[in-house]
Design an enzyme around this catalytic site. Structure first.
Site, short mmCIF file in Angstrom:
data_model
loop_
_atom_site.label_atom_id
_atom_site.label_comp_id
_atom_site.label_asym_id
_atom_site.label_seq_id
_atom_site.Cartn_x
_atom_site.Cartn_y
_atom_site.Cartn_z
N GLU A 27 -17.09 -57.85 -62.18
CA GLU A 27 -18.00 -58.03 -61.06
C GLU A 27 -17.22 -58.71 -59.94
O GLU A 27 -16.19 -59.34 -60.18
CB GLU A 27 -19.21 -58.88 -61.48
CG GLU A 27 -20.05 -58.12 -62.48
CD GLU A 27 -21.44 -58.68 -62.72
OE1 GLU A 27 -21.57 -59.90 -62.88
OE2 GLU A 27 -22.39 -57.88 -62.76
N CYS A 36 -21.45 -69.37 -68.85
CA CYS A 36 -20.55 -68.60 -69.73
C CYS A 36 -19.10 -69.03 -69.58
O CYS A 36 -18.29 -68.80 -70.47
CB CYS A 36 -20.71 -67.12 -69.43
SG CYS A 36 -20.54 -66.77 -67.68
N ASN A 73 -29.49 -68.04 -66.69
CA ASN A 73 -28.72 -69.24 -66.29
C ASN A 73 -28.36 -69.29 -64.80
O ASN A 73 -28.29 -70.35 -64.21
CB ASN A 73 -27.51 -69.46 -67.20
CG ASN A 73 -26.51 -68.35 -67.17
OD1 ASN A 73 -26.79 -67.25 -66.69
ND2 ASN A 73 -25.32 -68.62 -67.67
N GLU A 77 -21.07 -58.31 -69.16
CA GLU A 77 -20.58 -59.68 -68.92
C GLU A 77 -21.24 -60.54 -69.97
O GLU A 77 -22.41 -60.89 -69.86
CB GLU A 77 -20.99 -60.16 -67.52
CG GLU A 77 -20.41 -59.37 -66.37
CD GLU A 77 -18.97 -59.73 -66.09
OE1 GLU A 77 -18.44 -60.68 -66.70
OE2 GLU A 77 -18.35 -59.05 -65.26
P1 NAP Z 1 -29.79 -62.82 -73.67
O1 NAP Z 1 -30.75 -63.35 -74.64
O2 NAP Z 1 -28.81 -61.81 -74.13
O3 NAP Z 1 -30.67 -62.25 -72.47
C1 NAP Z 1 -30.08 -61.67 -71.34
C2 NAP Z 1 -31.02 -60.61 -70.79
O4 NAP Z 1 -31.17 -59.59 -71.78
C3 NAP Z 1 -32.42 -61.11 -70.48
O5 NAP Z 1 -32.92 -60.42 -69.37
C4 NAP Z 1 -33.19 -60.72 -71.71
O6 NAP Z 1 -34.56 -60.54 -71.46
C5 NAP Z 1 -32.55 -59.40 -72.04
N1 NAP Z 1 -32.73 -58.96 -73.42
C6 NAP Z 1 -32.94 -59.70 -74.53
N2 NAP Z 1 -33.08 -58.88 -75.60
C7 NAP Z 1 -32.94 -57.61 -75.14
C8 NAP Z 1 -32.99 -56.32 -75.75
N3 NAP Z 1 -33.19 -56.17 -77.06
N4 NAP Z 1 -32.82 -55.24 -74.97
C9 NAP Z 1 -32.61 -55.37 -73.64
N5 NAP Z 1 -32.57 -56.56 -73.00
C10 NAP Z 1 -32.72 -57.66 -73.75
O7 NAP Z 1 -28.92 -63.95 -72.98
P2 NAP Z 1 -29.44 -65.28 -72.28
O8 NAP Z 1 -29.76 -66.29 -73.31
O9 NAP Z 1 -30.49 -64.95 -71.26
O10 NAP Z 1 -28.15 -65.70 -71.44
C11 NAP Z 1 -27.17 -66.49 -71.97
C12 NAP Z 1 -25.95 -65.67 -72.38
O11 NAP Z 1 -25.47 -64.97 -71.25
C13 NAP Z 1 -24.82 -66.53 -72.85
O12 NAP Z 1 -24.21 -65.97 -73.98
C14 NAP Z 1 -23.86 -66.50 -71.66
O13 NAP Z 1 -22.52 -66.76 -72.01
C15 NAP Z 1 -24.07 -65.13 -71.14
N6 NAP Z 1 -23.64 -65.05 -69.73
C16 NAP Z 1 -22.50 -64.37 -69.44
C17 NAP Z 1 -22.05 -64.29 -68.14
C18 NAP Z 1 -20.81 -63.53 -67.78
O14 NAP Z 1 -20.62 -63.26 -66.59
N7 NAP Z 1 -19.98 -63.15 -68.72
C19 NAP Z 1 -22.77 -64.92 -67.12
C20 NAP Z 1 -23.93 -65.63 -67.45
C21 NAP Z 1 -24.35 -65.67 -68.78
P3 NAP Z 1 -35.66 -61.58 -71.97
O15 NAP Z 1 -35.28 -62.91 -71.44
O16 NAP Z 1 -36.90 -61.06 -71.33
O17 NAP Z 1 -35.67 -61.48 -73.46
#
Ligand code: NAP
Length: 485
Positions: free
Chosen positions: A464, A287, A155, A253
């Site tokens: 962070e 998020c 994102n 995060e």
């Molecule tokens: P995600 O599916 O959890 O993916 C995040 C990262 O993790 C990607 O690089 C993804 O790689 C990787 N990943 C997925 N499965 C994995 C596994 N089994 N082992 C290791 N890495 C793995 O999340 P997203 O859909 O990209 O992001 C959206 C989420 O992020 C939302 O819930 C949002 O709230 C959260 N977010 C939180 C913050 C904060 O600061 N708290 C900031 C931004 C976003 P691939 O894409 O290659 O699968």
């Protein structure tokens, strides 16, 4: 914008200062606005991750001893290169992620600020001399933890990386980065600039490929001392479990479900203007996006009317044309929004604005959804408890201050929260009682280079940005020196 071609950008893994091919089949990145395949990206796996960890481990022995001033000089050089390259970096980001070009440019500017801030902070990691018996010297030193495994989401495909890399390298750590496979191009474009700045080989490395095996290798390795992750709560928990046997440091995060409370004495114009501006950043795929809008019953009708008027100004389109919102990231993102709205309507929710996916003309091949307002939202609905990650404003009515605090806290998440009031008593009471890592009062601007960003509960742990952000990459060492017999 006339030229819609993707700017030239690397497609290889970056390990030990070299661009390398991956052992797996290359995978194409898709433009979510047009459905077009942009570039085929090299893919690695366990072997490449292990190579990158070893490169980072080797370079740690010299980088950790490089003077903070020299480290800062190199970091500032990268910051300058990022700033000079803003147009290209922003266009790459918009084409692979979908966000409007002006938002992509602001994200790049935040990269520059974060790099410069952490470059300075790395020079201020002072230790302590603790009062001791006369025969001894009690010293506290701050030392870099070692090799860091960083996993980032799509994102904010550039800034989520810089937020992790810049404090880590400022502290003297080295990094193996695994960006989201939805948005590897922004990550690769940043690596190009580290390379151009002549960062020592192995200080920053990037592995691309299937996330499961790469994540497992990073989190289980005894040569990695810290995992920093931004993404979903589900994957954060998994990484935390995988990292537990090696007892490495972890910071997470994760997801959020921010309440946005409008009290009856609020500056309503400010509350509505800020809501519209904040909700549609990155099409709601943030998020910290306001996800549950609690409005006091005495001003509900008036505020709803103001929101609907403001919605008429919200535009949707290809991010390159700089509308208010671009497409959602992919089909799954689109379906999640549709499902939440369908469920809400079945249970009494009323769509006041938008509510449908956009499929005609220029929207036909992308993942576009109408900016939406849904009223009468109740705890029976999925949208009340689950992160939406889309352009939806759900309205909920409330009566009492204590009841709305309870409702706002009724979620497993605890990242960002916001409220609007002019009463000092309400500001004090509500800000103390909201169970969140961040509280915005009459403001939603909660992410700055100097201030701690992070959550509680299922939104994760660790911070962070700011001094707290750098400390995540530090081990504290106590040294007791006998100075006399
Ligand atoms: P995600 O599916 O959890 O993916 C995040 C990262 O993790 C990607 O690089 C993804 O790689 C990787 N990943 C997925 N499965 C994995 C596994 N089994 N082992 C290791 N890495 C793995 O999340 P997203 O859909 O990209 O992001 C959206 C989420 O992020 C939302 O819930 C949002 O709230 C959260 N977010 C939180 C913050 C904060 O600061 N708290 C900031 C931004 C976003 P691939 O894409 O290659 O699968």
């Amino acid at each position: 914008m006339d030229n819609r071609n993707l700017p030239k950008v690397e497609t290889h893994l970056y390990i030990d200062g070299k661009w390398v091919e991956g052992s797996e089949e290359p995978v194409a990145v898709t433009n979510p606005a047009t459905g077009e395949a942009l570039e085929k990206i090299q893919q690695g796996g366990v072997a490449e991750t292990k190579q990158a960890i070893q490169a980072a481990k080797r370079s740690f022995s010299t980088w950790s001893k490089t003077s903070p001033k020299k480290r800062a000089e190199l970091m500032n050089k990268v910051a300058d290169l990022i700033e000079e390259d803003t147009e290209r970096l922003a266009k790459i980001m918009t084409m692979e992620q979908g966000k409007p070009l002006s938002q992509a440019k602001s994200e790049i500017q935040t990269d520059v600020e974060n790099m410069r801030w952490n470059a300075s902070e790395g020079q201020r990691l002072v230790g302590e001399i603790i009062p001791s018996p006369d025969t001894n010297l009690w010293q506290v030193r701050k030392q870099p933890v070692g090799v860091v495994g960083a996993i980032t989401p799509w994102n904010f495909p550039s800034n989520m990386i810089i937020r992790k890399i810049s404090p880590a390298i400022a502290a003297g750590c080295t990094v193996v980065l695994k960006p989201s496979s939805e948005t590897p191009l922004s990550a690769l474009a940043l690596m190009e600039l580290f390379h151009k700045a002549e960062f020592p080989a192995g200080v920053v490395n990037i592995v691309l490929g299937e996330s499961g095996p790469i994540g497992e290798t990073l989190s289980e390795s005894e040569d990695v001392q810290k995992i920093t992750f931004t993404g979903s709560t589900e994957i954060g928990k998994k990484l935390s479990e995988q990292a537990a046997p090696s007892l490495k440091k972890v910071s997470l995060e994760l997801g959020g479900h921010a309440p946005y409370i409008i009290f009856p004495d609020a500056d309503l114009e400010l509350a509505v203007k800020t809501l519209i501006k904040t909700k549609f950043i990155n099409n709601g795929q943030v998020c910290t996006s306001p996800n549950r809008i609690f409005i006091h019953k005495d001003v509900k009708a008036e505020v709803t009317k103001m929101i609907l008027k403001a919605m008429e100004e919200v535009t949707v389109g290809n991010g390159l044309d700089d509308p208010t919102v671009g497409p959602l990231i992919n089909q799954a993102g689109l379906e999640k929004v549709e499902e939440q709205l369908e469920d809400a309507q079945k249970k009494g929710g009323k769509i006041l604005f938008g509510g449908k996916k956009l499929e005609e003309g220029n929207y036909a091949k992308g993942y576009f959804f109408e900016p939406t307002v849904v009223d009468n939202v109740t705890p029976e609905m999925s949208i009340y408890y689950n992160e939406t990650f889309g352009p939806v404003i759900p309205l909920i009515s409330f009566d009492e201050e204590e009841a709305v605090i309870t409702a706002a806290n009724d979620t497993p998440f605890g990242l960002a929260s916001y409220f609007f009031t002019q009463s000092i008593q309400t500001i004090d009471n509500v800000s103390k009682k909201l169970a969140y890592g961040m509280v915005g009062v009459n403001d939603t601007s909660i992410s700055h280079s100097a201030t701690p960003f992070g959550g509680v509960k299922h939104s994760g742990f660790g911070r962070e940005n700011g001094t707290y952000g750098v400390e995540e990459y530090i081990d504290v060492k106590f040294i007791n020196i006998r100075t006399a017999k």
